[in-house]
Motif scaffolding. Structure first.
Motif, PDB file in Angstrom:
ATOM      1  N   LEU A  33      -4.841  -4.584 -10.713  1.00  0.00           N
ATOM      2  CA  LEU A  33      -3.572  -3.858 -10.710  1.00  0.00           C
ATOM      3  C   LEU A  33      -3.610  -2.708  -9.716  1.00  0.00           C
ATOM      4  O   LEU A  33      -2.649  -2.482  -8.959  1.00  0.00           O
ATOM      5  CB  LEU A  33      -3.265  -3.342 -12.112  1.00  0.00           C
ATOM      6  N   SER A  34      -4.713  -1.967  -9.686  1.00  0.00           N
ATOM      7  CA  SER A  34      -4.844  -0.853  -8.755  1.00  0.00           C
ATOM      8  C   SER A  34      -4.739  -1.343  -7.313  1.00  0.00           C
ATOM      9  O   SER A  34      -4.093  -0.714  -6.470  1.00  0.00           O
ATOM     10  CB  SER A  34      -6.183  -0.146  -8.975  1.00  0.00           C
ATOM     11  N   GLY A  35      -5.336  -2.494  -7.043  1.00  0.00           N
ATOM     12  CA  GLY A  35      -5.261  -3.069  -5.707  1.00  0.00           C
ATOM     13  C   GLY A  35      -3.852  -3.460  -5.329  1.00  0.00           C
ATOM     14  O   GLY A  35      -3.413  -3.261  -4.185  1.00  0.00           O
ATOM     15  N   GLN A  36      -3.101  -4.021  -6.278  1.00  0.00           N
ATOM     16  CA  GLN A  36      -1.719  -4.422  -6.016  1.00  0.00           C
ATOM     17  C   GLN A  36      -0.836  -3.199  -5.731  1.00  0.00           C
ATOM     18  O   GLN A  36       0.043  -3.253  -4.867  1.00  0.00           O
ATOM     19  CB  GLN A  36      -1.164  -5.207  -7.205  1.00  0.00           C
ATOM     20  N   ILE A  37      -1.064  -2.109  -6.449  1.00  0.00           N
ATOM     21  CA  ILE A  37      -0.305  -0.880  -6.214  1.00  0.00           C
ATOM     22  C   ILE A  37      -0.617  -0.331  -4.820  1.00  0.00           C
ATOM     23  O   ILE A  37       0.278   0.124  -4.090  1.00  0.00           O
ATOM     24  CB  ILE A  37      -0.611   0.180  -7.289  1.00  0.00           C
ATOM     25  N   SER A  38      -1.894  -0.400  -4.432  1.00  0.00           N
ATOM     26  CA  SER A  38      -2.287   0.074  -3.097  1.00  0.00           C
ATOM     27  C   SER A  38      -1.600  -0.731  -2.004  1.00  0.00           C
ATOM     28  O   SER A  38      -1.169  -0.185  -0.985  1.00  0.00           O
ATOM     29  CB  SER A  38      -3.812  -0.004  -2.939  1.00  0.00           C
ATOM     30  N   ILE A  39      -1.487  -2.040  -2.220  1.00  0.00           N
ATOM     31  CA  ILE A  39      -0.806  -2.896  -1.243  1.00  0.00           C
ATOM     32  C   ILE A  39       0.658  -2.480  -1.105  1.00  0.00           C
ATOM     33  O   ILE A  39       1.205  -2.414   0.000  1.00  0.00           O
ATOM     34  CB  ILE A  39      -0.922  -4.380  -1.658  1.00  0.00           C
ATOM     35  N   LEU A  40       1.307  -2.201  -2.245  1.00  0.00           N
ATOM     36  CA  LEU A  40       2.706  -1.776  -2.211  1.00  0.00           C
ATOM     37  C   LEU A  40       2.851  -0.448  -1.468  1.00  0.00           C
ATOM     38  O   LEU A  40       3.769  -0.278  -0.652  1.00  0.00           O
ATOM     39  CB  LEU A  40       3.252  -1.643  -3.633  1.00  0.00           C
ATOM     40  N   GLU A  41       1.945   0.496  -1.733  1.00  0.00           N
ATOM     41  CA  GLU A  41       2.003   1.791  -1.056  1.00  0.00           C
ATOM     42  C   GLU A  41       1.813   1.627   0.447  1.00  0.00           C
ATOM     43  O   GLU A  41       2.487   2.297   1.249  1.00  0.00           O
ATOM     44  CB  GLU A  41       0.952   2.735  -1.640  1.00  0.00           C
ATOM     45  N   GLU A  42       0.895   0.734   0.842  1.00  0.00           N
ATOM     46  CA  GLU A  42       0.687   0.479   2.269  1.00  0.00           C
ATOM     47  C   GLU A  42       1.937  -0.147   2.887  1.00  0.00           C
ATOM     48  O   GLU A  42       2.334   0.198   4.005  1.00  0.00           O
ATOM     49  CB  GLU A  42      -0.518  -0.440   2.463  1.00  0.00           C
ATOM     50  N   ARG A  43       2.569  -1.036   2.144  1.00  0.00           N
ATOM     51  CA  ARG A  43       3.777  -1.701   2.647  1.00  0.00           C
ATOM     52  C   ARG A  43       4.912  -0.692   2.854  1.00  0.00           C
ATOM     53  O   ARG A  43       5.658  -0.755   3.827  1.00  0.00           O
ATOM     54  CB  ARG A  43       4.220  -2.783   1.656  1.00  0.00           C
TER      55      ARG A  43
END
Length: 301
Positions: A33-43
């Protein structure tokens, strides 16, 4: 293109305030989940959260993103409901912002006529500070804002303030408090414990000026943005508290308090703020017309 699964993950974390609780709800590992949130923030190119102790708090960008996410998923739910029940009459949402200083009873009295229209509406209420609600009105996320003052002239927002009505003020208190103050109103307010509205309320300054003109010096023991909370403290015997005259009887029944006196020299005013100069939304028109009938003109003391 935005990944809506990531947006769903972000919304869940924002609602729970913690990665672990959100991961459990989503049936994911915290690391995933933390990784998915990081991807969204990068996007998006912004940080959506900041850590405060063990909790995650939304950044300013995160709060903006959550507002949009809520609207996106609400619309998605409406779409699903409409497709699954196409034969049912379509219910149109009526999105109303209610300034947090407007008494809840007044808000109900003003909005109830919208629920009696021939074409049904679904009332969606959001409570916040007037400034925030006005910003959402300006981008058409709200159909109307209920407030106790007109739209401030210093706000760079195009909107129109439609007077709904005004009424005087009643002063209420728990029976035990009232019995110690006597019946000589308003002199009985002198040195009495008094609860007053918070700084955001348009009633606060006129109330304090009225007391000053009368030479009355109460003991202010509490300030409240929420009128229902102020009434609850009044019920518990914390002090005398003001309410709009149009709601006084209901407040006395609900909170088992009594009236010390009333005045028309202090007026509580209510406005419907819209992006329309001439009201056309059927629910807003119904609210405005019913308000004119409820708030009859009154002469001052």
């Amino acid at each position: 293109m935005l990944n809506y699964k990531h947006l769903h993950y972000f919304r869940t974390v924002a609602k729970t305030g913690a990665i672990n609780r959100a991961a459990e709800k989503l049936h994911l590992t915290p690391q995933t989940l933390s990784g998915q949130i990081s991807i969204l923030e990068e996007r998006l190119g912004v940080a959506l959260f900041r850590r405060t102790g063990r909790r995650l708090e939304l950044t300013d960008a995160g709060r903006t993103a959550l507002t949009y996410a809520d609207e996106i998923f609400d619309v998605g739910a409406e779409l699903e409901e409409a497709l699954q029940n196409r034969l049912a009459a379509r219910v149109h949402p009526f999105r109303v912002g209610i300034a947090d200083v407007v008494p809840k009873t007044i808000a109900y009295q003003l909005l109830a006529p919208a629920l009696t229209l021939a074409e049904p509406v679904k009332l969606v209420c959001k409570e916040d500070r007037l400034e925030q609600l006005a910003a959402e009105l300006s981008i058409h996320r709200l159909d109307m804002v209920l407030a106790d003052r007109p739209l401030p002239s210093n706000m760079d927002i195009k909107g129109y303030s439609h007077p709904l009505g005004e009424c005087g003020i009643a002063f209420l208190a728990a029976r035990a408090i009232a019995e110690t103050l006597g019946q000589d109103f308003p002199a009985n307010l002198h040195e009495a414990p008094l609860l007053i509205p918070g700084e955001d309320s348009a009633l606060r300054v006129p109330l304090l000026r009225w007391l000053e003109r009368r030479g009355i010096q109460p003991t202010i023991v509490g300030e409240f943005d929420d009128s229902a909370l102020m009434s609850a403290f009044g019920q518990a015997g914390a002090g005398v508290f003001p309410v709009p005259l149009t709601t006084a009887q209901e407040v006395m029944r609900q909170y088992e308090v009594v009236e010390l006196g009333q005045t028309l020299e202090i007026r509580e005013r209510f406005f419907a703020i819209s992006v329309e100069r001439r009201l056309s939304h059927p629910a807003v028109v119904a609210v405005s017309e019913a308000a004119r009938r409820r708030f009859q003109p009154q002469d001052a003391d």
